[in-house]
Scaffold this motif. Sequence first.
Motif, PDB file in Angstrom:
ATOM      1  N   SER A  68      -6.910  24.205 -16.777  1.00  0.00           N
ATOM      2  CA  SER A  68      -6.808  24.224 -17.944  1.00  0.00           C
ATOM      3  C   SER A  68      -7.835  24.720 -18.117  1.00  0.00           C
ATOM      4  O   SER A  68      -9.077  24.342 -18.139  1.00  0.00           O
ATOM      5  CB  SER A  68      -6.294  23.278 -18.981  1.00  0.00           C
ATOM      6  OG  SER A  68      -6.862  21.682 -19.651  1.00  0.00           O
ATOM      7  N   THR A  69      -8.170  25.127 -19.248  1.00  0.00           N
ATOM      8  CA  THR A  69      -8.586  26.310 -19.967  1.00  0.00           C
ATOM      9  C   THR A  69      -9.087  26.655 -21.132  1.00  0.00           C
ATOM     10  O   THR A  69      -8.922  27.605 -22.670  1.00  0.00           O
ATOM     11  CB  THR A  69      -9.067  28.029 -19.096  1.00  0.00           C
ATOM     12  OG1 THR A  69      -7.460  28.313 -20.028  1.00  0.00           O
ATOM     13  CG2 THR A  69      -8.699  27.517 -17.431  1.00  0.00           C
ATOM     14  N   PRO A  70      -8.857  25.301 -22.544  1.00  0.00           N
ATOM     15  CA  PRO A  70      -9.354  25.458 -23.800  1.00  0.00           C
ATOM     16  C   PRO A  70     -11.187  26.506 -24.744  1.00  0.00           C
ATOM     17  O   PRO A  70     -11.340  26.338 -23.308  1.00  0.00           O
ATOM     18  CB  PRO A  70      -9.376  23.527 -24.031  1.00  0.00           C
ATOM     19  CG  PRO A  70      -9.670  22.961 -22.422  1.00  0.00           C
ATOM     20  CD  PRO A  70      -9.167  23.324 -21.554  1.00  0.00           C
ATOM     21  N   GLU A  71      -9.837  26.919 -25.039  1.00  0.00           N
ATOM     22  CA  GLU A  71     -11.065  27.873 -26.016  1.00  0.00           C
ATOM     23  C   GLU A  71     -11.834  26.986 -26.417  1.00  0.00           C
ATOM     24  O   GLU A  71     -11.656  25.620 -27.662  1.00  0.00           O
ATOM     25  CB  GLU A  71      -9.940  28.969 -26.521  1.00  0.00           C
ATOM     26  CG  GLU A  71     -11.143  29.769 -26.850  1.00  0.00           C
ATOM     27  CD  GLU A  71     -10.381  31.714 -27.437  1.00  0.00           C
ATOM     28  OE1 GLU A  71     -11.211  32.109 -27.263  1.00  0.00           O
ATOM     29  OE2 GLU A  71      -9.129  31.060 -27.241  1.00  0.00           O
ATOM     30  N   THR A  72     -12.998  27.336 -26.897  1.00  0.00           N
ATOM     31  CA  THR A  72     -14.044  27.239 -27.212  1.00  0.00           C
ATOM     32  C   THR A  72     -14.050  27.678 -29.087  1.00  0.00           C
ATOM     33  O   THR A  72     -13.968  29.044 -28.533  1.00  0.00           O
ATOM     34  CB  THR A  72     -15.477  27.178 -26.869  1.00  0.00           C
ATOM     35  OG1 THR A  72     -15.785  26.319 -25.488  1.00  0.00           O
ATOM     36  CG2 THR A  72     -17.146  26.562 -28.398  1.00  0.00           C
ATOM     37  N   HIS A  73     -14.353  27.268 -30.030  1.00  0.00           N
ATOM     38  CA  HIS A  73     -13.938  27.628 -31.456  1.00  0.00           C
ATOM     39  C   HIS A  73     -15.326  28.154 -31.950  1.00  0.00           C
ATOM     40  O   HIS A  73     -16.013  27.131 -31.280  1.00  0.00           O
ATOM     41  CB  HIS A  73     -12.420  27.675 -32.129  1.00  0.00           C
ATOM     42  CG  HIS A  73     -11.442  27.886 -31.461  1.00  0.00           C
ATOM     43  ND1 HIS A  73     -10.560  28.986 -31.173  1.00  0.00           N
ATOM     44  CD2 HIS A  73     -10.789  27.013 -30.751  1.00  0.00           C
ATOM     45  CE1 HIS A  73     -10.354  29.380 -30.338  1.00  0.00           C
ATOM     46  NE2 HIS A  73      -9.291  28.175 -29.926  1.00  0.00           N
ATOM     47  N   ASN A  74     -15.219  27.900 -32.977  1.00  0.00           N
ATOM     48  CA  ASN A  74     -16.229  28.275 -34.123  1.00  0.00           C
ATOM     49  C   ASN A  74     -17.819  27.902 -33.661  1.00  0.00           C
ATOM     50  O   ASN A  74     -18.851  28.404 -34.174  1.00  0.00           O
ATOM     51  CB  ASN A  74     -16.003  26.583 -34.764  1.00  0.00           C
ATOM     52  CG  ASN A  74     -14.952  26.223 -35.293  1.00  0.00           C
ATOM     53  OD1 ASN A  74     -14.542  26.944 -36.573  1.00  0.00           O
ATOM     54  ND2 ASN A  74     -14.455  25.098 -35.455  1.00  0.00           N
ATOM     55  N   LYS A  75     -18.003  29.588 -33.224  1.00  0.00           N
ATOM     56  CA  LYS A  75     -19.364  30.059 -32.604  1.00  0.00           C
ATOM     57  C   LYS A  75     -19.833  31.593 -33.394  1.00  0.00           C
ATOM     58  O   LYS A  75     -19.295  32.416 -33.547  1.00  0.00           O
ATOM     59  CB  LYS A  75     -18.904  31.008 -31.282  1.00  0.00           C
ATOM     60  CG  LYS A  75     -18.719  30.263 -29.581  1.00  0.00           C
ATOM     61  CD  LYS A  75     -18.169  31.092 -28.331  1.00  0.00           C
ATOM     62  CE  LYS A  75     -17.475  31.801 -28.708  1.00  0.00           C
ATOM     63  NZ  LYS A  75     -17.008  33.142 -27.956  1.00  0.00           N
ATOM     64  N   TRP A  76     -21.167  31.322 -33.726  1.00  0.00           N
ATOM     65  CA  TRP A  76     -21.994  31.483 -34.868  1.00  0.00           C
ATOM     66  C   TRP A  76     -21.763  32.884 -33.191  1.00  0.00           C
ATOM     67  O   TRP A  76     -22.515  33.896 -34.439  1.00  0.00           O
ATOM     68  CB  TRP A  76     -22.865  31.032 -35.115  1.00  0.00           C
ATOM     69  CG  TRP A  76     -22.556  30.578 -36.375  1.00  0.00           C
ATOM     70  CD1 TRP A  76     -22.570  29.150 -36.443  1.00  0.00           C
ATOM     71  CD2 TRP A  76     -22.080  31.253 -37.819  1.00  0.00           C
ATOM     72  NE1 TRP A  76     -21.868  28.448 -37.399  1.00  0.00           N
ATOM     73  CE2 TRP A  76     -21.351  29.572 -38.664  1.00  0.00           C
ATOM     74  CE3 TRP A  76     -21.419  31.885 -38.039  1.00  0.00           C
ATOM     75  CZ2 TRP A  76     -21.072  29.340 -39.436  1.00  0.00           C
ATOM     76  CZ3 TRP A  76     -20.764  32.336 -39.301  1.00  0.00           C
ATOM     77  CH2 TRP A  76     -21.055  30.922 -40.428  1.00  0.00           C
ATOM     78  N   SER A  77     -22.315  32.342 -32.496  1.00  0.00           N
ATOM     79  CA  SER A  77     -22.607  33.557 -31.562  1.00  0.00           C
ATOM     80  C   SER A  77     -21.341  34.512 -30.257  1.00  0.00           C
ATOM     81  O   SER A  77     -20.975  33.532 -30.442  1.00  0.00           O
ATOM     82  CB  SER A  77     -24.301  33.217 -30.879  1.00  0.00           C
ATOM     83  OG  SER A  77     -24.956  34.226 -29.783  1.00  0.00           O
ATOM     84  N   LEU A  78     -22.066  35.829 -29.911  1.00  0.00           N
ATOM     85  CA  LEU A  78     -21.298  36.210 -28.380  1.00  0.00           C
ATOM     86  C   LEU A  78     -19.368  35.803 -29.502  1.00  0.00           C
ATOM     87  O   LEU A  78     -18.596  35.469 -28.749  1.00  0.00           O
ATOM     88  CB  LEU A  78     -21.146  35.126 -27.858  1.00  0.00           C
ATOM     89  CG  LEU A  78     -22.537  35.641 -26.434  1.00  0.00           C
ATOM     90  CD1 LEU A  78     -22.326  34.462 -25.568  1.00  0.00           C
ATOM     91  CD2 LEU A  78     -22.603  37.177 -26.814  1.00  0.00           C
ATOM     92  N   ARG A  79     -19.203  36.131 -30.847  1.00  0.00           N
ATOM     93  CA  ARG A  79     -17.952  35.799 -31.182  1.00  0.00           C
ATOM     94  C   ARG A  79     -17.154  36.901 -30.717  1.00  0.00           C
ATOM     95  O   ARG A  79     -15.898  36.562 -31.027  1.00  0.00           O
ATOM     96  CB  ARG A  79     -18.558  36.023 -32.994  1.00  0.00           C
ATOM     97  CG  ARG A  79     -19.150  34.723 -33.623  1.00  0.00           C
ATOM     98  CD  ARG A  79     -19.079  34.903 -35.028  1.00  0.00           C
ATOM     99  NE  ARG A  79     -18.071  35.391 -35.368  1.00  0.00           N
ATOM    100  CZ  ARG A  79     -16.908  34.345 -35.954  1.00  0.00           C
ATOM    101  NH1 ARG A  79     -17.632  33.015 -36.033  1.00  0.00           N
ATOM    102  NH2 ARG A  79     -15.998  34.661 -37.001  1.00  0.00           N
ATOM    103  N   ALA A  80     -17.338  38.315 -30.414  1.00  0.00           N
ATOM    104  CA  ALA A  80     -16.407  39.488 -29.765  1.00  0.00           C
ATOM    105  C   ALA A  80     -16.154  38.293 -27.920  1.00  0.00           C
ATOM    106  O   ALA A  80     -15.555  39.178 -27.826  1.00  0.00           O
ATOM    107  CB  ALA A  80     -16.586  40.187 -30.219  1.00  0.00           C
ATOM    108  N   SER A  81     -16.630  37.390 -27.949  1.00  0.00           N
ATOM    109  CA  SER A  81     -16.674  37.239 -25.867  1.00  0.00           C
ATOM    110  C   SER A  81     -15.384  35.488 -26.698  1.00  0.00           C
ATOM    111  O   SER A  81     -16.093  35.453 -27.087  1.00  0.00           O
ATOM    112  CB  SER A  81     -17.733  37.269 -25.618  1.00  0.00           C
ATOM    113  OG  SER A  81     -17.965  35.915 -24.434  1.00  0.00           O
ATOM    114  N   ALA A  82     -14.690  35.384 -25.128  1.00  0.00           N
ATOM    115  CA  ALA A  82     -13.631  34.781 -24.739  1.00  0.00           C
ATOM    116  C   ALA A  82     -14.839  33.201 -24.296  1.00  0.00           C
ATOM    117  O   ALA A  82     -15.287  33.274 -23.490  1.00  0.00           O
ATOM    118  CB  ALA A  82     -12.885  35.046 -24.637  1.00  0.00           C
ATOM    119  N   THR A  83     -14.765  32.150 -24.750  1.00  0.00           N
ATOM    120  CA  THR A  83     -14.979  31.368 -24.289  1.00  0.00           C
ATOM    121  C   THR A  83     -14.459  29.929 -24.079  1.00  0.00           C
ATOM    122  O   THR A  83     -13.527  29.839 -24.875  1.00  0.00           O
ATOM    123  CB  THR A  83     -16.138  30.352 -25.080  1.00  0.00           C
ATOM    124  OG1 THR A  83     -17.532  31.954 -25.401  1.00  0.00           O
ATOM    125  CG2 THR A  83     -17.734  30.150 -24.559  1.00  0.00           C
TER     126      THR A  83
END
Length: 390
Positions: free
Chosen positions: A201-216
């Motif tokens: 599984s690949t849960p997404e990382t939210h609440n980033k202040w950086s690289l906001r237009a990148s999927a982490t």
Amino acid sequence: MSQYQPPDYYLLDELIGEEYRLIRDSVRQWVNRALLPIIEDYAQRAEFPRQLLPGMAELGLFGPTIPQEHGGGGLDYLAYGLMMQELERGDSGIRSTASVQGSLVMYPIYTYGSEEQKAIYLPRLASGALMGCFGLTEPNHGSDPAGMLTHFDDAGDHVILNGSKMWISNAPFADIAIVWAKNPDGQVQGLIVERGMEGFSTPETHNKWSLRASATGELVFDQVRVPKTNILPGITGMRGPLSCLNQARYGIAWGALGAAMDCYDTAVRYAKERQQFGRPIGSFQLQQKKLAEMLTEITKGQLLVWRLALLKNEDRATPAQISMAKRNSVATALQVAREARQVLGAMGITGDYPIMRHMMNLESVVTYEGTHDIHLLITGMDITGFNAFG
């Protein structure tokens, strides 16, 4: 319409030649046309613009240095660097997507994969039909990846993979992951893990202040059955993932300068137009000092990465040289972004200009693919011969 005027104070265009300028300018035009009109909106919404992927593939931004017979562009490292410079001039997160696909997914398959693996994956990765990610960093092992806990056990014609990775660019939408894990002998090996394998599984990382237009996201492996044919046969040990990081760090060295160049250009235009005390702020000494120092550092960085490209093309660039360039370019870009933000005053924090977005992005770039301090220690070890890591 972009008003961008790239700084070229030492006339590097004369050194790179017309063929390379055409490659660079094609990416520049695409960034102006497809990326810049939407990137601020996607960054504000913290969403990755997936509709850009076909255009990126068409431009050859996925695996440009991979030979053409495997679907890549067959280009050299100077061309690759210029492409990453222009892409990050648009946005660090979008450049990250391309870097991961080419340097961290296609490169290890091409370099360490079997002929069957190359045939199955490389053409589809180059075309964007498949997207990939790279799993090395773990929750408790970042700068010390050799301490990783992710591992696999032998189970006949397949292995059982357990563990987790985090801070993984492209993870939420990736079709495959190049995962580095310890084999039953405790040696690090790479595996190609495909979306849809049970327990992956690949849960997404939210609440980033950086690289906001990148999927982490994360990569989580719970008793994942991976066929042995998906193990990269050509390498064991940390040399495998570290060689991939060298490829990515090289692209970052060029890319970060693109972000710096965009911030500088924005500040120059603003300083010429913004009036205070009855005159353009660019006529004041302190503003000129900021702009002159920005241009000086950018120019030094341009010369550094240009020379590094030539060494890379000759297969003479050392990992320590790449570390120096990555560290210098990102530090330069961060300083330029901060100074440029001051030139713009309060307007510098708004999405009407790209500077604050670049600055926030660069706070990730200074950490990933080896932190600012780790790269300093790599250079220090190269100078002295003493390992200061442990």
